[in-house]
Structures are given as C-alpha cells and as structure tokens.
Design a protein around this motif. Structure first.
Motif, PDB file in Angstrom:
ATOM      1  N   ARG A   1     -10.435  13.445 -51.082  1.00  0.00           N
ATOM      2  CA  ARG A   1     -10.586  13.428 -49.641  1.00  0.00           C
ATOM      3  C   ARG A   1     -10.387  14.770 -48.862  1.00  0.00           C
ATOM      4  O   ARG A   1      -9.958  14.690 -47.816  1.00  0.00           O
ATOM      5  N   VAL A   2     -10.600  15.811 -49.669  1.00  0.00           N
ATOM      6  CA  VAL A   2     -10.092  16.939 -49.091  1.00  0.00           C
ATOM      7  C   VAL A   2     -11.494  17.633 -48.578  1.00  0.00           C
ATOM      8  O   VAL A   2     -12.599  17.491 -49.179  1.00  0.00           O
ATOM      9  N   HIS A   3     -11.311  18.444 -47.618  1.00  0.00           N
ATOM     10  CA  HIS A   3     -12.434  19.234 -47.086  1.00  0.00           C
ATOM     11  C   HIS A   3     -11.901  20.649 -46.839  1.00  0.00           C
ATOM     12  O   HIS A   3     -11.046  20.887 -46.166  1.00  0.00           O
ATOM     13  N   ILE A   4     -12.723  21.484 -47.434  1.00  0.00           N
ATOM     14  CA  ILE A   4     -12.558  23.105 -47.429  1.00  0.00           C
ATOM     15  C   ILE A   4     -13.825  23.785 -46.618  1.00  0.00           C
ATOM     16  O   ILE A   4     -14.816  23.520 -47.420  1.00  0.00           O
ATOM     17  N   ALA A   5     -13.556  24.101 -45.618  1.00  0.00           N
ATOM     18  CA  ALA A   5     -14.703  24.302 -44.551  1.00  0.00           C
ATOM     19  C   ALA A   5     -15.395  25.756 -45.076  1.00  0.00           C
ATOM     20  O   ALA A   5     -14.830  26.403 -45.919  1.00  0.00           O
ATOM     21  N   PRO A   6     -16.363  25.827 -44.501  1.00  0.00           N
ATOM     22  CA  PRO A   6     -17.226  27.273 -44.664  1.00  0.00           C
ATOM     23  C   PRO A   6     -16.406  28.477 -44.312  1.00  0.00           C
ATOM     24  O   PRO A   6     -15.515  28.616 -43.588  1.00  0.00           O
TER      25      PRO A   6
ATOM     26  N   MET B   1     -27.355  19.557 -53.136  1.00  0.00           N
ATOM     27  CA  MET B   1     -25.882  18.981 -53.368  1.00  0.00           C
ATOM     28  C   MET B   1     -26.023  18.207 -54.801  1.00  0.00           C
ATOM     29  O   MET B   1     -25.073  18.186 -55.548  1.00  0.00           O
ATOM     30  N   TYR B   2     -26.938  17.419 -55.093  1.00  0.00           N
ATOM     31  CA  TYR B   2     -27.190  16.555 -56.197  1.00  0.00           C
ATOM     32  C   TYR B   2     -27.311  17.357 -57.271  1.00  0.00           C
ATOM     33  O   TYR B   2     -26.568  17.536 -58.443  1.00  0.00           O
ATOM     34  N   VAL B   3     -28.053  18.643 -57.326  1.00  0.00           N
ATOM     35  CA  VAL B   3     -28.507  19.264 -58.443  1.00  0.00           C
ATOM     36  C   VAL B   3     -26.975  20.338 -58.980  1.00  0.00           C
ATOM     37  O   VAL B   3     -26.548  20.523 -59.833  1.00  0.00           O
ATOM     38  N   ARG B   4     -26.215  20.791 -57.915  1.00  0.00           N
ATOM     39  CA  ARG B   4     -25.211  21.288 -57.789  1.00  0.00           C
ATOM     40  C   ARG B   4     -24.086  20.577 -58.703  1.00  0.00           C
ATOM     41  O   ARG B   4     -23.362  21.015 -59.575  1.00  0.00           O
ATOM     42  N   ALA B   5     -23.766  19.384 -58.379  1.00  0.00           N
ATOM     43  CA  ALA B   5     -23.080  18.548 -58.839  1.00  0.00           C
ATOM     44  C   ALA B   5     -23.407  17.964 -60.486  1.00  0.00           C
ATOM     45  O   ALA B   5     -22.318  18.176 -61.290  1.00  0.00           O
ATOM     46  N   LEU B   6     -24.699  18.019 -60.676  1.00  0.00           N
ATOM     47  CA  LEU B   6     -24.976  18.063 -62.076  1.00  0.00           C
ATOM     48  C   LEU B   6     -24.626  19.336 -62.795  1.00  0.00           C
ATOM     49  O   LEU B   6     -24.028  19.009 -63.879  1.00  0.00           O
ATOM     50  N   TYR B   7     -24.706  20.266 -62.473  1.00  0.00           N
ATOM     51  CA  TYR B   7     -24.281  21.744 -62.923  1.00  0.00           C
ATOM     52  C   TYR B   7     -22.941  21.919 -63.043  1.00  0.00           C
ATOM     53  O   TYR B   7     -22.638  21.954 -64.095  1.00  0.00           O
ATOM     54  N   TYR B   8     -22.068  21.530 -61.822  1.00  0.00           N
ATOM     55  CA  TYR B   8     -20.763  21.956 -61.964  1.00  0.00           C
ATOM     56  C   TYR B   8     -20.092  20.983 -62.732  1.00  0.00           C
ATOM     57  O   TYR B   8     -18.696  21.566 -63.078  1.00  0.00           O
ATOM     58  N   ARG B   9     -20.585  19.838 -62.834  1.00  0.00           N
ATOM     59  CA  ARG B   9     -19.914  18.847 -63.604  1.00  0.00           C
ATOM     60  C   ARG B   9     -19.511  19.382 -65.247  1.00  0.00           C
ATOM     61  O   ARG B   9     -18.551  19.031 -65.768  1.00  0.00           O
ATOM     62  N   SER B  10     -20.452  20.113 -65.700  1.00  0.00           N
ATOM     63  CA  SER B  10     -20.265  20.925 -66.825  1.00  0.00           C
ATOM     64  C   SER B  10     -19.768  22.015 -66.949  1.00  0.00           C
ATOM     65  O   SER B  10     -19.180  22.686 -68.047  1.00  0.00           O
TER      66      SER B  10
ATOM     67  N   GLU C   1     -11.844  13.003 -56.551  1.00  0.00           N
ATOM     68  CA  GLU C   1     -13.243  12.374 -55.703  1.00  0.00           C
ATOM     69  C   GLU C   1     -13.354  12.668 -54.222  1.00  0.00           C
ATOM     70  O   GLU C   1     -12.245  12.592 -53.651  1.00  0.00           O
ATOM     71  N   PHE C   2     -14.471  12.740 -53.751  1.00  0.00           N
ATOM     72  CA  PHE C   2     -14.682  12.864 -52.406  1.00  0.00           C
ATOM     73  C   PHE C   2     -14.111  14.138 -51.751  1.00  0.00           C
ATOM     74  O   PHE C   2     -14.134  14.056 -50.611  1.00  0.00           O
ATOM     75  N   SER C   3     -13.819  15.262 -52.449  1.00  0.00           N
ATOM     76  CA  SER C   3     -13.630  16.545 -51.972  1.00  0.00           C
ATOM     77  C   SER C   3     -15.041  17.344 -51.647  1.00  0.00           C
ATOM     78  O   SER C   3     -15.898  16.899 -52.075  1.00  0.00           O
ATOM     79  N   TYR C   4     -14.754  17.987 -50.700  1.00  0.00           N
ATOM     80  CA  TYR C   4     -16.189  18.575 -50.198  1.00  0.00           C
ATOM     81  C   TYR C   4     -15.661  20.356 -50.169  1.00  0.00           C
ATOM     82  O   TYR C   4     -15.003  20.613 -49.291  1.00  0.00           O
ATOM     83  N   ILE C   5     -16.425  20.961 -50.747  1.00  0.00           N
ATOM     84  CA  ILE C   5     -16.406  22.441 -50.822  1.00  0.00           C
ATOM     85  C   ILE C   5     -17.395  22.937 -50.050  1.00  0.00           C
ATOM     86  O   ILE C   5     -18.641  22.976 -50.626  1.00  0.00           O
ATOM     87  N   ASP C   6     -17.414  23.506 -48.935  1.00  0.00           N
ATOM     88  CA  ASP C   6     -18.402  23.704 -47.921  1.00  0.00           C
ATOM     89  C   ASP C   6     -19.069  25.088 -48.347  1.00  0.00           C
ATOM     90  O   ASP C   6     -18.669  25.770 -49.027  1.00  0.00           O
ATOM     91  N   LYS C   7     -19.820  25.300 -47.487  1.00  0.00           N
ATOM     92  CA  LYS C   7     -20.962  26.451 -47.584  1.00  0.00           C
ATOM     93  C   LYS C   7     -19.812  27.953 -47.634  1.00  0.00           C
ATOM     94  O   LYS C   7     -18.905  28.051 -46.986  1.00  0.00           O
ATOM     95  N   ASN C   8     -20.273  28.601 -48.862  1.00  0.00           N
ATOM     96  CA  ASN C   8     -19.920  30.166 -48.749  1.00  0.00           C
ATOM     97  C   ASN C   8     -18.259  30.152 -49.003  1.00  0.00           C
ATOM     98  O   ASN C   8     -17.697  31.167 -48.650  1.00  0.00           O
ATOM     99  N   VAL C   9     -17.616  29.142 -49.742  1.00  0.00           N
ATOM    100  CA  VAL C   9     -16.474  29.265 -49.881  1.00  0.00           C
ATOM    101  C   VAL C   9     -16.435  30.068 -51.184  1.00  0.00           C
ATOM    102  O   VAL C   9     -17.014  29.826 -52.166  1.00  0.00           O
TER     103      VAL C   9
ATOM    104  N   ILE D   1     -20.322  20.090 -53.406  1.00  0.00           N
ATOM    105  CA  ILE D   1     -20.466  21.553 -53.335  1.00  0.00           C
ATOM    106  C   ILE D   1     -21.390  22.137 -52.933  1.00  0.00           C
ATOM    107  O   ILE D   1     -22.696  21.737 -53.362  1.00  0.00           O
ATOM    108  N   ASP D   2     -21.201  22.805 -51.625  1.00  0.00           N
ATOM    109  CA  ASP D   2     -22.458  23.281 -50.956  1.00  0.00           C
ATOM    110  C   ASP D   2     -22.934  24.734 -51.344  1.00  0.00           C
ATOM    111  O   ASP D   2     -22.573  25.075 -52.402  1.00  0.00           O
ATOM    112  N   GLN D   3     -23.826  24.980 -50.644  1.00  0.00           N
ATOM    113  CA  GLN D   3     -24.783  26.320 -50.780  1.00  0.00           C
ATOM    114  C   GLN D   3     -23.604  27.538 -50.988  1.00  0.00           C
ATOM    115  O   GLN D   3     -22.756  27.812 -49.924  1.00  0.00           O
ATOM    116  N   GLY D   4     -23.802  28.401 -51.830  1.00  0.00           N
ATOM    117  CA  GLY D   4     -23.058  29.703 -51.896  1.00  0.00           C
ATOM    118  C   GLY D   4     -21.632  29.628 -52.242  1.00  0.00           C
ATOM    119  O   GLY D   4     -21.120  30.592 -52.142  1.00  0.00           O
TER     120      GLY D   4
END
Length: 258
Positions: A138-143, A82-91, A118-126, A102-105
């Motif tokens: 504060r949004v959650h987009i589920a798997p 999650m941390y590495v993806r945050a670094l990557y996608y911020r750019s 802030e605090f949005s969560y894009i879950d796995k394989n979205v 931003i989760d896996q896939g």
C-alpha cells in the motif's frame, strides 16, 4: 501461480470508484467476479507467465526494443500499459507480488535487487538507482521521485513519497582533504559515505523533500514540502521549515491493516 492483477485489484478499483463517483464500472465489476473463479484464473495465470517470460528474454536488440516500448506505453488512467509492464517486470525484478502498479517511464538501475509488495504503486518517471530497494504494501511513490545510487532504500507499508522528492543514499564526505566532484575522481581521492534510507510504516514525505544518507523516518512521521532531513525523526512527528523543526505530532492511524 498468481495473476499479476487478481480480483483484489479490481475490488480495490471498484471501491474507489464508488466512493469518488458513486458507481463502479460495469466491466470492472464483471472482471472482479470472473477472476474469483479458479477455473478461469489459473489458465490466465499460465498465459501471463508465458507472455512475461517471452517479453523478458535477454536477447540483444530485441530486449532493448521491448524495454523501450513497454516503458513508454501510456500509464493510468489507461490500463493496458500498466498490465503489460506488470507482466514484464514480474520476470525482471527480484520480487514482485500481485497487484503492483508500475507506471510510464519508471527506471530501476538494479532490477534484481528490487522488491515490490502487493498494492505498491511506482508512479510516472520514478528513478530508483539505489543498490537495493524494498517497497512495502500500500505504498505510493509519486511522479518524478529520484532515489540516488550507492546505498540502500526501504519504504515500509502504508508510507508515501510525494512528487519531486529526492532520496539520497550516498554522498561525498568533505574531510581528510578528499575531493568531492563525483565518481570520475580516482577512488583513493574520494571519501564516500553510503547509507540506508529507511521510511517506516505510515510515514509521509511531502513534495520536493530531500532525505539524506543514513536517515530513518520513523513510523507516522510527516516531512513537509521542501524539507531536508539530515537526522532521524520522531514517531508521528510533523517536520517543517528550512531547519527541519518539529511542529507537533499527528494523530496515530486508527485503521487496521488490510
């Protein structure tokens, strides 16, 4: 200059752990306290921006390897991916505020047209293929949620989309003798409608639901599991069944925004 995950994220994790398990991780508590100090947070933020820049370099082969590696790294409950993806996608994204998961896939077709608050969560394989995408706080987009391409997509603060739902932002229109077999048909033989799907604040979209192009889900609306929504809902309405009937109204949210 801000951290990808600042003390507010660790505070959120600690509060959730206390409520669910009765205690917080000692390491997470220490991280929350440490990141409140600017003397520590600022050098770390500079380091994060440098790493993010290097990860996002558009170099052939290198860029593909980095993308494949980062998107496949394990997600929650493991934190490193999650941390590495945050670094990557911020750019890579048009806008990405701190404390975004931003989760896996996950796949963005047009990353520069994506905004994550802030605090949005894009879950796995979205998969988000819409022309533009704006995700509120504060949004959650589920798997396995799929947002189709062609039109625009926006989901406002505190809204949620449950797993396996489909957000359709464009479709073939069956009129004037047009064909309807997709993008490989000659443009003059197609009649395509591209619209914006808007999910307003505090709305909830149930599992396996489908929202059609041009639909607005009004504030607080609940779309039940498996429902197809072809027209706008009413604020705080509850919709169920194959005919998308309004079952009733939910109680408005009582809590202040945070």
């Amino acid at each position: 200059m801000e951290l990808v995950f600042n003390h507010r994220m660790f505070q959120h994790i600690n509060e959730s752990a206390i409520k669910e398990r009765g205690r917080a991780s000692r390491a997470m508590v220490m991280a929350e306290k440490a990141l409140r100090y600017r003397a520590l947070a600022l050098p770390l933020a500079l380091f994060e921006h440098l790493v993010g820049f290097l990860l996002a370099l558009p170099i052939p082969i290198y860029g593909g390897i980095v993308y494949a590696t980062i998107t496949s790294m394990r997600g929650l409950p493991h934190f490193l991916g999650m941390y590495v993806r945050a670094l990557y996608y911020r750019s890579k994204l048009g806008l990405m505020e701190p404390n975004v998961f931003i989760d896996q896939g996950v796949f963005f077709a047009y990353p520069r047209q994506v905004e994550l608050k802030e605090f949005s969560y894009i879950d796995k394989n979205v998969i988000i293929m819409s022309r533009t995408a704006r995700v509120g706080r504060r949004v959650h987009i589920a798997p396995r949620v799929f947002v189709s391409g062609g039109g625009d997509f926006e989901i406002e603060d505190y809204a949620c989309i449950a797993t396996n739902s489909n957000i359709i932002t464009s479709t073939e229109v069956l009129k004037d003798g047009a064909r309807c077999s997709g993008p490989m048909v000659s443009a003059d033989q197609r009649n395509v409608f591209r619209g914006k799907v808007l999910i307003r604040k505090d709305a909830f979209i149930g599992a396996n639901a489908t929202l059609l192009p041009g639909v607005t889900v009004e504030p607080g609306s609940v779309v039940g599991a498996g429902v197809t929504v072809a027209k706008d809902t009413a604020p705080w309405g509850i919709y169920v069944g194959a005919k998308t009937q309004q079952l009733g109204e939910r109680q408005p949210v009582k809590w202040p925004d945070n």
